[in-house]
Design a protein around this motif. Structure first.
Motif, PDB file in Angstrom:
ATOM      1  N   ILE A  53      47.390  28.774  41.119  1.00 41.10           N
ATOM      2  CA  ILE A  53      45.965  28.711  41.483  1.00 41.10           C
ATOM      3  C   ILE A  53      45.353  29.947  41.502  1.00 41.10           C
ATOM      4  O   ILE A  53      44.045  30.142  41.257  1.00 41.10           O
ATOM      5  CB  ILE A  53      45.712  27.541  42.481  1.00 41.10           C
ATOM      6  CG1 ILE A  53      46.494  26.379  42.102  1.00 41.10           C
ATOM      7  CG2 ILE A  53      44.262  27.573  43.096  1.00 41.10           C
ATOM      8  CD1 ILE A  53      46.670  25.233  42.956  1.00 41.10           C
ATOM      9  N   THR A  54      45.932  30.786  42.536  1.00 43.45           N
ATOM     10  CA  THR A  54      45.128  32.162  42.747  1.00 43.45           C
ATOM     11  C   THR A  54      45.028  32.891  41.544  1.00 43.45           C
ATOM     12  O   THR A  54      43.940  33.541  41.187  1.00 43.45           O
ATOM     13  CB  THR A  54      45.956  32.976  43.702  1.00 43.45           C
ATOM     14  OG1 THR A  54      46.141  32.021  44.972  1.00 43.45           O
ATOM     15  CG2 THR A  54      45.455  34.147  44.085  1.00 43.45           C
ATOM     16  N   THR A  55      45.808  32.804  40.620  1.00 43.17           N
ATOM     17  CA  THR A  55      45.796  33.818  39.497  1.00 43.17           C
ATOM     18  C   THR A  55      44.741  33.140  38.409  1.00 43.17           C
ATOM     19  O   THR A  55      43.899  33.913  37.745  1.00 43.17           O
ATOM     20  CB  THR A  55      46.969  33.765  38.521  1.00 43.17           C
ATOM     21  OG1 THR A  55      48.147  34.288  39.333  1.00 43.17           O
ATOM     22  CG2 THR A  55      47.158  34.649  37.362  1.00 43.17           C
ATOM     23  N   LEU A  56      44.413  32.022  38.542  1.00 44.92           N
ATOM     24  CA  LEU A  56      43.316  31.291  37.642  1.00 44.92           C
ATOM     25  C   LEU A  56      41.859  31.382  38.211  1.00 44.92           C
ATOM     26  O   LEU A  56      41.254  31.704  37.685  1.00 44.92           O
ATOM     27  CB  LEU A  56      43.616  29.789  37.458  1.00 44.92           C
ATOM     28  CG  LEU A  56      44.889  29.366  36.559  1.00 44.92           C
ATOM     29  CD1 LEU A  56      45.137  27.864  36.432  1.00 44.92           C
ATOM     30  CD2 LEU A  56      44.642  29.669  35.079  1.00 44.92           C
ATOM     31  N   PHE A  57      41.907  31.347  39.561  1.00 41.08           N
ATOM     32  CA  PHE A  57      40.572  31.622  40.450  1.00 41.08           C
ATOM     33  C   PHE A  57      40.415  32.939  40.644  1.00 41.08           C
ATOM     34  O   PHE A  57      39.158  33.450  40.977  1.00 41.08           O
ATOM     35  CB  PHE A  57      40.534  30.721  41.573  1.00 41.08           C
ATOM     36  CG  PHE A  57      40.411  29.365  41.153  1.00 41.08           C
ATOM     37  CD1 PHE A  57      39.241  28.887  40.722  1.00 41.08           C
ATOM     38  CD2 PHE A  57      41.423  28.420  41.453  1.00 41.08           C
ATOM     39  CE1 PHE A  57      39.221  27.521  40.301  1.00 41.08           C
ATOM     40  CE2 PHE A  57      41.004  27.009  41.416  1.00 41.08           C
ATOM     41  CZ  PHE A  57      40.210  26.501  40.581  1.00 41.08           C
ATOM     42  N   LEU A  58      41.223  33.891  40.577  1.00 39.60           N
ATOM     43  CA  LEU A  58      40.885  35.400  40.641  1.00 39.60           C
ATOM     44  C   LEU A  58      39.820  35.634  39.855  1.00 39.60           C
ATOM     45  O   LEU A  58      38.701  36.623  40.313  1.00 39.60           O
ATOM     46  CB  LEU A  58      42.076  36.276  40.601  1.00 39.60           C
ATOM     47  CG  LEU A  58      41.972  37.625  41.287  1.00 39.60           C
ATOM     48  CD1 LEU A  58      41.829  37.423  42.483  1.00 39.60           C
ATOM     49  CD2 LEU A  58      43.223  38.190  41.080  1.00 39.60           C
ATOM     50  N   PRO A  59      39.695  35.498  38.698  1.00 32.78           N
ATOM     51  CA  PRO A  59      38.354  36.171  37.661  1.00 32.78           C
ATOM     52  C   PRO A  59      37.161  35.723  38.434  1.00 32.78           C
ATOM     53  O   PRO A  59      36.029  36.299  38.374  1.00 32.78           O
ATOM     54  CB  PRO A  59      38.627  35.641  36.406  1.00 32.78           C
ATOM     55  CG  PRO A  59      40.215  35.616  36.304  1.00 32.78           C
ATOM     56  CD  PRO A  59      40.578  35.270  37.675  1.00 32.78           C
ATOM     57  N   ILE A  60      37.053  34.380  38.624  1.00 30.20           N
ATOM     58  CA  ILE A  60      35.752  33.554  39.235  1.00 30.20           C
ATOM     59  C   ILE A  60      35.404  34.218  40.391  1.00 30.20           C
ATOM     60  O   ILE A  60      34.179  34.614  40.603  1.00 30.20           O
ATOM     61  CB  ILE A  60      35.999  32.268  39.362  1.00 30.20           C
ATOM     62  CG1 ILE A  60      36.316  31.481  38.122  1.00 30.20           C
ATOM     63  CG2 ILE A  60      35.047  31.549  39.963  1.00 30.20           C
ATOM     64  CD1 ILE A  60      37.023  30.169  37.685  1.00 30.20           C
ATOM     65  N   LEU A  61      36.372  34.515  41.509  1.00 32.80           N
ATOM     66  CA  LEU A  61      36.176  35.383  42.580  1.00 32.80           C
ATOM     67  C   LEU A  61      35.658  36.644  42.466  1.00 32.80           C
ATOM     68  O   LEU A  61      34.741  37.067  43.138  1.00 32.80           O
ATOM     69  CB  LEU A  61      37.399  35.196  43.367  1.00 32.80           C
ATOM     70  CG  LEU A  61      37.271  35.939  44.959  1.00 32.80           C
ATOM     71  CD1 LEU A  61      36.324  34.814  45.588  1.00 32.80           C
ATOM     72  CD2 LEU A  61      38.758  35.890  45.304  1.00 32.80           C
ATOM     73  N   CYS A  62      36.253  37.280  41.335  1.00 34.62           N
ATOM     74  CA  CYS A  62      35.662  38.775  41.248  1.00 34.62           C
ATOM     75  C   CYS A  62      34.348  38.743  40.713  1.00 34.62           C
ATOM     76  O   CYS A  62      33.563  39.610  41.043  1.00 34.62           O
ATOM     77  CB  CYS A  62      36.638  39.377  40.166  1.00 34.62           C
ATOM     78  SG  CYS A  62      38.252  39.928  41.026  1.00 34.62           S
ATOM     79  N   VAL A  63      33.991  38.004  39.819  1.00 32.19           N
ATOM     80  CA  VAL A  63      32.483  37.668  39.190  1.00 32.19           C
ATOM     81  C   VAL A  63      31.626  37.397  40.224  1.00 32.19           C
ATOM     82  O   VAL A  63      30.529  38.098  40.400  1.00 32.19           O
ATOM     83  CB  VAL A  63      32.385  36.797  38.282  1.00 32.19           C
ATOM     84  CG1 VAL A  63      31.030  36.265  37.878  1.00 32.19           C
ATOM     85  CG2 VAL A  63      33.497  37.259  37.016  1.00 32.19           C
ATOM     86  N   GLY A  64      32.093  36.588  41.172  1.00 36.98           N
ATOM     87  CA  GLY A  64      31.069  36.032  42.346  1.00 36.98           C
ATOM     88  C   GLY A  64      30.928  37.036  43.232  1.00 36.98           C
ATOM     89  O   GLY A  64      29.682  37.476  43.625  1.00 36.98           O
ATOM     90  N   ILE A  65      31.967  37.981  43.498  1.00 41.05           N
ATOM     91  CA  ILE A  65      31.673  39.291  44.396  1.00 41.05           C
ATOM     92  C   ILE A  65      31.047  40.248  43.888  1.00 41.05           C
ATOM     93  O   ILE A  65      29.741  40.666  44.389  1.00 41.05           O
ATOM     94  CB  ILE A  65      33.322  39.652  44.970  1.00 41.05           C
ATOM     95  CG1 ILE A  65      33.730  38.734  45.764  1.00 41.05           C
ATOM     96  CG2 ILE A  65      32.984  40.922  45.734  1.00 41.05           C
ATOM     97  CD1 ILE A  65      35.211  39.035  46.169  1.00 41.05           C
ATOM     98  N   THR A  66      30.989  40.705  42.545  1.00 44.46           N
ATOM     99  CA  THR A  66      30.533  41.632  42.012  1.00 44.46           C
ATOM    100  C   THR A  66      28.823  41.289  41.569  1.00 44.46           C
ATOM    101  O   THR A  66      27.966  42.001  42.027  1.00 44.46           O
ATOM    102  CB  THR A  66      30.960  41.762  40.416  1.00 44.46           C
ATOM    103  OG1 THR A  66      32.391  41.948  40.310  1.00 44.46           O
ATOM    104  CG2 THR A  66      30.336  42.950  39.912  1.00 44.46           C
ATOM    105  N   THR A  67      28.620  39.865  41.381  1.00 50.18           N
ATOM    106  CA  THR A  67      27.251  39.219  41.410  1.00 50.18           C
ATOM    107  C   THR A  67      26.479  39.690  42.571  1.00 50.18           C
ATOM    108  O   THR A  67      25.505  39.959  42.752  1.00 50.18           O
ATOM    109  CB  THR A  67      27.208  38.141  40.653  1.00 50.18           C
ATOM    110  OG1 THR A  67      28.164  37.932  39.524  1.00 50.18           O
ATOM    111  CG2 THR A  67      25.896  37.581  40.371  1.00 50.18           C
ATOM    112  N   CYS A  68      27.281  38.954  43.809  1.00 49.77           N
ATOM    113  CA  CYS A  68      26.479  39.211  45.262  1.00 49.77           C
ATOM    114  C   CYS A  68      26.359  40.478  45.345  1.00 49.77           C
ATOM    115  O   CYS A  68      25.126  40.863  46.066  1.00 49.77           O
ATOM    116  CB  CYS A  68      27.602  38.470  45.988  1.00 49.77           C
ATOM    117  SG  CYS A  68      26.897  38.302  47.813  1.00 49.77           S
TER     118      CYS A  68
END
Length: 147
Positions: free
Chosen positions: A122-137
């Motif tokens: 689950i962490t591996t699957l959601f890591l790209p979404i988390l990175c995009v969210g942090i970068t956008t923020c």
């Protein structure tokens, strides 16, 4: 000093004093009787453990250590301590009788496997979404501050 040590070693070897250590022979009868006493106590204790159906190791560690001490003391008393193959044969026989199920590896229940495997996936699957969210923020925050 070194010359004295060589001279003493030569004298001991030349006179045969180095090879005259007398060691009592192993008394096999005394060793066997001591082992029978140790094994009878161990066998009585192991009857209630259910070793035929499952590995009894964690619960009988104290009994096994007592057996090991008893076998070693019997070997020492009977002058058989240097014959390690005798002690090894006794302990190997005990392992073959009582601990033959301990080497079998069983898989854990399915629920535990899922609980161990699922979080990294689950962490591996959601890591790209988390990175995009942090970068956008961070980009939005930088534009509001004028950087």
């Amino acid at each position: 000093m070194l010359l004295t040590a060589y001279l003493l070693a030569l004298i001991f070897i030349w006179t045969g004093m180095a090879a005259t250590s007398v060691v009592a022979p192993c008394d096999h009868h005394m060793f066997d009787s001591g082992i029978q006493n140790c094994l009878s106590d161990f066998n009585k204790s192991m009857e209630t453990t259910g070793y035929q159906h499952m590995c009894p190791w964690p619960t009988v560690k104290r009994l096994y250590n007592e057996l090991n001490i008893c076998v070693d003391s019997s070997a020492t008393v009977s002058w058989c301590k240097r014959y390690t193959h005798l002690v090894d044969a006794v302990l190997l026989e005990v392992h073959e009788i009582y601990f033959n199920l301990c080497g079998q590896v069983h898989d854990p229940p399915l629920f535990i496997l899922i609980m161990l495997i699922a979080p990294p996936i689950i962490t591996t699957l959601f890591l790209p979404i988390l990175c995009v969210g942090i970068t956008t923020c961070e980009t939005k925050m930088a534009s509001t501050f004028g950087f």
